[in-house]
Design a protein around this motif. Sequence first.
Motif: not given
Length: 373
Positions: A186-194, A229-230, A307-318, A320-322
């Motif tokens: 879910h946090s990754l989805d929010e980063a995608t939207l941002a 969880n950021h 959290s790192r494992r899930v984030a690694a599945e979408a490296p292009t969003l790193l 945005a998460l940062a």
Amino acid sequence: MSGIIGKAFEALYASDDASLDTAASLLAADPGADAELARRGEEFVRTLWGRGWQPADLERTARRELSDEHVRLLAELIRAETAGYERLPHRWRAQLDGLEGPDAGAARPDRFSRATAVLELYRLLVRLPRLDAVGPVPGEALPPAAAGEPRMLTRIRALLAKAEATGYPEEAEALTAKAQELMARHSLDEATLAAGAPSPETPGAIRIGVEPPYEQAKAILLDAVATANHCRAVWNEAYGFSTVVGFEADLDPVELLYTSLLVQGTAAMTRAEAEQRAGGRKRTKSFRQSFFLAYANRLGARLSATSRRVAAEAPTLLPALASREVAVGARTDELFPETRTTRVRAAWDEAGWTDGSSAADRAGLHPNRPRLG
């Protein structure tokens, strides 16, 4: 303010109990002052809303400092004060629902005893310091009300409730693991939207009670859940809470997961103590302290790994998460410019540490993967 009330309230700022007794005698002898006394109590509560306090904060403090009777009086004041608002800030309804209810079986105290309890409560209220605001107060303009709970949050709540209820550690492990993975995605989805359409949303904050005993270990556990969880957590030991700073979508899941892990950890500690007693060893405070510290330490590593494992599945969003984590850090520094670290105060117990680490491993946070050694 009537003369009786003004005279009685001088005791709120005195340091001796004799003044309080005299003030209670004045109030007990004048039933006509009751309405004004209640109105002034609501004013004290309203003033504290503007000083950063929320209903749960006041109840937590009253419970720590005073008696159950004072907590019930406070609940009456809070309900009366908040009843006049058309809308209340997000999360306040749940706090109001959690307030102490009236004790139907209790005998009604005499007028002197009740007046004494009211003055003791008011004396606490007028001496509370200002807190950093973590949201709007009643009467301010509020954002549009959300239509129900987000589906993701409902799913997490259901998973964690099942994890707490089951008597099978393996099932609790899988359910808790799924809940944390949902949070991370879910946090990754929010980063995608941002990343796709930056929004004006800025990090917010909530307060979460961190109650004794073993509050230091519990604060460490909450910090671990928040960090994974950021979010960021800042512990206020004096008033028994931590402030968690993060984007809105992450705050409620952090509170849910922390509360569930605390329930699961307490149940695991109870089982471990039973095994210790069966082996002829008495349970000790040092065992419980070491258990909770190990539990928090190990879970922190496992939560972050998920959290790192899930984030690694979408490296292009790193990036945005940062960026979001930088914003959370900046907001935390703004709210708490003078934080300090605290040394862990706990007696060492090897068995407690070992059992706590094992319990954290059994809490499991990613299914179908080997446990940590």
